[in-house]
Design an enzyme around this catalytic site. Structure first.
Site, short mmCIF file in Angstrom:
data_model
loop_
_atom_site.label_atom_id
_atom_site.label_comp_id
_atom_site.label_asym_id
_atom_site.label_seq_id
_atom_site.Cartn_x
_atom_site.Cartn_y
_atom_site.Cartn_z
N ASP A 162 0.88 -1.16 0.00
CA ASP A 162 0.00 0.00 0.00
C ASP A 162 0.93 1.22 0.00
O ASP A 162 1.58 1.51 1.00
CB ASP A 162 -0.89 -0.04 1.25
CG ASP A 162 -1.75 1.22 1.34
OD1 ASP A 162 -1.59 2.11 0.48
OD2 ASP A 162 -2.56 1.31 2.28
N ASP A 216 12.71 11.75 -19.93
CA ASP A 216 12.02 12.13 -21.16
C ASP A 216 12.48 11.09 -22.17
O ASP A 216 13.62 11.15 -22.64
CB ASP A 216 12.44 13.53 -21.61
CG ASP A 216 11.67 13.95 -22.85
OD1 ASP A 216 11.46 13.10 -23.74
OD2 ASP A 216 11.27 15.12 -22.94
N HIS A 217 11.63 10.12 -22.48
CA HIS A 217 12.14 8.96 -23.21
C HIS A 217 12.62 9.31 -24.62
O HIS A 217 13.40 8.57 -25.21
CB HIS A 217 11.12 7.81 -23.22
CG HIS A 217 10.02 7.96 -24.21
ND1 HIS A 217 8.90 8.71 -23.99
CD2 HIS A 217 9.87 7.46 -25.46
CE1 HIS A 217 8.11 8.66 -25.04
NE2 HIS A 217 8.67 7.91 -25.95
N LYS A 250 16.23 7.96 -27.47
CA LYS A 250 16.12 7.39 -28.83
C LYS A 250 17.46 7.57 -29.55
O LYS A 250 18.07 8.64 -29.49
CB LYS A 250 15.00 8.10 -29.61
CG LYS A 250 13.60 7.77 -29.09
CD LYS A 250 12.53 8.46 -29.93
CE LYS A 250 11.16 8.36 -29.30
NZ LYS A 250 10.49 7.09 -29.46
N GLU A 291 1.25 11.31 -34.69
CA GLU A 291 0.91 9.95 -34.28
C GLU A 291 -0.40 9.56 -34.94
O GLU A 291 -1.35 10.35 -34.93
CB GLU A 291 0.74 9.87 -32.77
CG GLU A 291 2.00 10.07 -31.99
CD GLU A 291 1.77 9.84 -30.51
OE1 GLU A 291 1.95 8.70 -30.07
OE2 GLU A 291 1.38 10.79 -29.82
N HIS A 332 8.87 16.37 -24.87
CA HIS A 332 9.56 15.79 -26.03
C HIS A 332 9.88 16.83 -27.12
O HIS A 332 11.00 16.90 -27.62
CB HIS A 332 8.71 14.69 -26.66
CG HIS A 332 8.21 13.66 -25.69
ND1 HIS A 332 8.96 13.21 -24.63
CD2 HIS A 332 7.03 12.99 -25.61
CE1 HIS A 332 8.27 12.30 -23.95
NE2 HIS A 332 7.10 12.17 -24.52
N LYS A 358 -2.55 13.53 -32.25
CA LYS A 358 -3.02 12.14 -32.31
C LYS A 358 -3.99 12.02 -33.48
O LYS A 358 -4.61 13.01 -33.89
CB LYS A 358 -3.79 11.79 -31.03
CG LYS A 358 -3.03 12.02 -29.76
CD LYS A 358 -2.37 10.75 -29.29
CE LYS A 358 -1.71 10.94 -27.95
NZ LYS A 358 -0.47 10.22 -27.82
C1 BG6 Z 1 4.41 9.72 -24.39
C2 BG6 Z 1 3.04 10.34 -24.45
O1 BG6 Z 1 5.26 10.46 -23.56
O2 BG6 Z 1 4.95 9.67 -25.71
C3 BG6 Z 1 2.14 9.56 -25.39
O3 BG6 Z 1 2.47 10.33 -23.15
C4 BG6 Z 1 2.78 9.45 -26.74
O4 BG6 Z 1 0.87 10.18 -25.51
C5 BG6 Z 1 4.19 8.89 -26.61
O5 BG6 Z 1 1.99 8.57 -27.52
C6 BG6 Z 1 4.90 8.93 -27.95
O6 BG6 Z 1 6.11 8.23 -27.81
P1 BG6 Z 1 6.79 7.54 -29.07
O7 BG6 Z 1 8.09 7.04 -28.55
O8 BG6 Z 1 5.86 6.46 -29.52
O9 BG6 Z 1 6.92 8.62 -30.10
#
Ligand code: BG6
Length: 504
Positions: free
Chosen positions: A90, A182-183, A187, A221, A245, A345
């Site tokens: 929890d 910040d993924h 890349k 996207e 991003h 989107k």
């Molecule tokens: C995320 C967003 O951070 O990045 C999503 O919350 C988005 O909404 C995604 O779809 C896009 O990531 P990528 O790597 O698929 O371009």
């Protein structure tokens, strides 16, 4: 082979979607590549009640579905699964956190070594505060050299909440312990921007307002919001994609050359860009920002719901699923160069793309027929799904007359490196394990990015849109986005279907 310290990774949100689709598959691939320490343990933490075996089986399915490498899982899984455990907790109850401390102690005794401990928070934002408080109170993060805190976005909801969160974290942890993800920065193609810009002498002399006409950044996207309505309704494209991003991509293009690849040096240079981005006056927002929301419609033979019909979304929702902005970076290098960015989107295709349009060469010397297809030089950096860099230039069409043809010179990642690249989360998780914060957001960067979008957020909140929904799925967004760039005599760039067909 790994040379890393024994490591324990606690994943808060261990039974959630991110762990299932990204984190465990990334750790599995790091394991296959022998990047993980010999002594490592992954502990999923969540409210669901899994046994160790059930949890390992659950995340195995995620690996089978989402890992970039799917062959041989049956053979390798047995050993990997021994490094996985699950702990139901929890998250709001301080007592449970003592058990994490006991777990760490138990592993350290078994390994006869001190371990680095990573706490990865992939949870709803309202859980962040109790978790960090309890970890701190339980004394689990006291050693800044051995304990690391990883935060998924969203990092705050606006400038005020991000600042408050940074203040809290500053009271509990040292900044070098904090990894804000910040993924996009993980890349391969995004990291390659640094190599491209700073390991080549050719472009830097022209990388400024004397030679560059404008820059475009698109992150389109094709997916719609689908079942993420509950989250997205409170976010919108500006918070979900632009604040993080998109602005980070802009920083990679606009930053000054670093003197080293030290984490703080890179982050300082990016912070300078964020600070130099012109803040809009509220009265200017309508001329520089366009918002959109997709309606119901058809894409590739499939009927799609409109955003307002998605689960968890209000039927009168004013949340934007598309944003286009025209930004300026007010410094010597970029004075007067517009940066157009757009993201949405339900758009026609998945495509993340940066284009740098150079100023046109004068065409006086060429006969008018030759100049009919005149195009300026354009550098296109494709981030995904295409991974390439193209330079468009003019060539002579073969034949007796002087006719011109724009052609592309292309460097394709897959041609030279194969298709098997580490995923962003592999790179980022390995960096956390190694204690390298270069690809993570520092607190001041996050706040500066919120400052950029703050006036837009405030104005849009005060003036609900009157034309939503205003674009159909399977298009490039609302017409106003075309007008935004067309007013300056440009078109939005997209990748040509054929490598050499690059007319815009
Ligand atoms: C995320 C967003 O951070 O990045 C999503 O919350 C988005 O909404 C995604 O779809 C896009 O990531 P990528 O790597 O698929 O371009």
């Amino acid at each position: 082979m790994s040379i890393h310290q024994p490591t324990i990774i606690f994943i808060f949100g261990g039974s959630g979607d991110l762990a299932y689709r990204k984190l465990i598959p990334a750790l599995y691939n790091l394991y296959l590549d022998q990047y993980l320490p010999k002594q490592f343990l992954i502990v999923g933490i969540g409210r669901s009640r899994y046994s160790q075996a059930d949890y390992a089986d659950h995340v195995k399915k995620g690996v089978q579905e989402f890992s970039r490498r799917k062959e041989g899982i049956e053979e390798t899984w047995k050993d990997f699964a021994q490094h996985i455990d699950y702990c139901p907790l929890d998250l709001t109850d301080v007592k449970g956190y003592q058990s994490l401390g006991e777990r760490i102690k138990k592993e350290e005794e078994a390994w006869s070594a001190r371990a680095n401990v990573i706490f990865y928070l992939s949870v709803a934002p309202q859980l962040t505060e109790p978790i960090v408080q309890h970890l701190h109170e339980a004394g689990l993060t006291a050693d800044p050299h051995r304990s690391r805190m990883v935060f998924e976005k969203p990092f705050g909801h606006d400038l005020q909440s991000a600042t408050a969160l940074n203040t809290l974290l500053g009271q509990l942890f040292k900044e070098e312990q904090i990894y804000r993800i910040d993924h996009y920065l993980g890349k391969e193609t995004v990291q390659n921007i640094l190599a491209f810009r700073f390991a080549n002498g050719l472009f830097e002399p022209t990388w400024n307002n004397h030679y560059i006409d404008h820059v475009q950044i698109t992150a389109a996207e094709s997916v719609t919001v689908g079942d993420r309505g509950g989250y997205y309704e409170g976010a919108g494209a500006l918070r979900d994609m632009v604040q993080n991003h998109m602005l980070q991509l802009l920083c990679m293009i606009a930053m000054e050359p670093p003197v080293s690849f030290d984490a703080d040096e890179i982050r300082n240079k990016k912070l300078d860009v964020l600070k130099a981005i012109r803040r809009f006056k509220k009265t200017d927002v309508h001329r520089h920002a366009v918002r959109g929301q997709y309606s119901s419609g058809w894409m590739k033979g499939k009927e799609l719901k409109g955003y307002r019909q998605e689960k968890g979304v209000k039927p009168t929702s004013a949340t934007e699923t598309f944003v286009a902005l025209k930004l300026y970076v007010d410094n010597w290098r970029w004075k007067g160069v517009p940066f157009y960015i757009r993201t949405g989107k339900g758009m026609v295709e998945k495509s993340t793309l940066i284009t740098i349009d150079f100023k046109s060469a004068p065409d006086y010397a060429f006969p008018p027929e030759a100049a009919e297809t005149w195009r300026s030089n354009r550098l296109t950096i494709s981030i995904q799904p295409q991974m390439d860099i193209r330079l468009r230039f003019q060539a002579k069409q073969p034949g007796p007359q002087m006719r011109l043809l724009p052609v592309d010179m292309t460097f394709n990642y897959s041609d030279s490196n194969g298709k098997d690249h580490p995923e962003a989360y592999e790179t980022l998780l390995l960096d956390v394990i190694e204690g390298d914060a270069t690809l993570f957001m520092r607190g001041d960067q996050v706040e500066a990015a919120w400052q950029v979008i703050c006036p837009i957020q405030e104005l849009w909140a005060a003036k609900p849109p009157v034309d939503f929904p205003n674009y159909k799925p399977g298009t490039w967004g609302p017409e106003d986005a075309e007008a935004l760039i067309a007013r300056d005599g440009h078109n939005w760039a997209s990748l040509p279907p054929e490598p050499n067909d690059s007319l815009d």
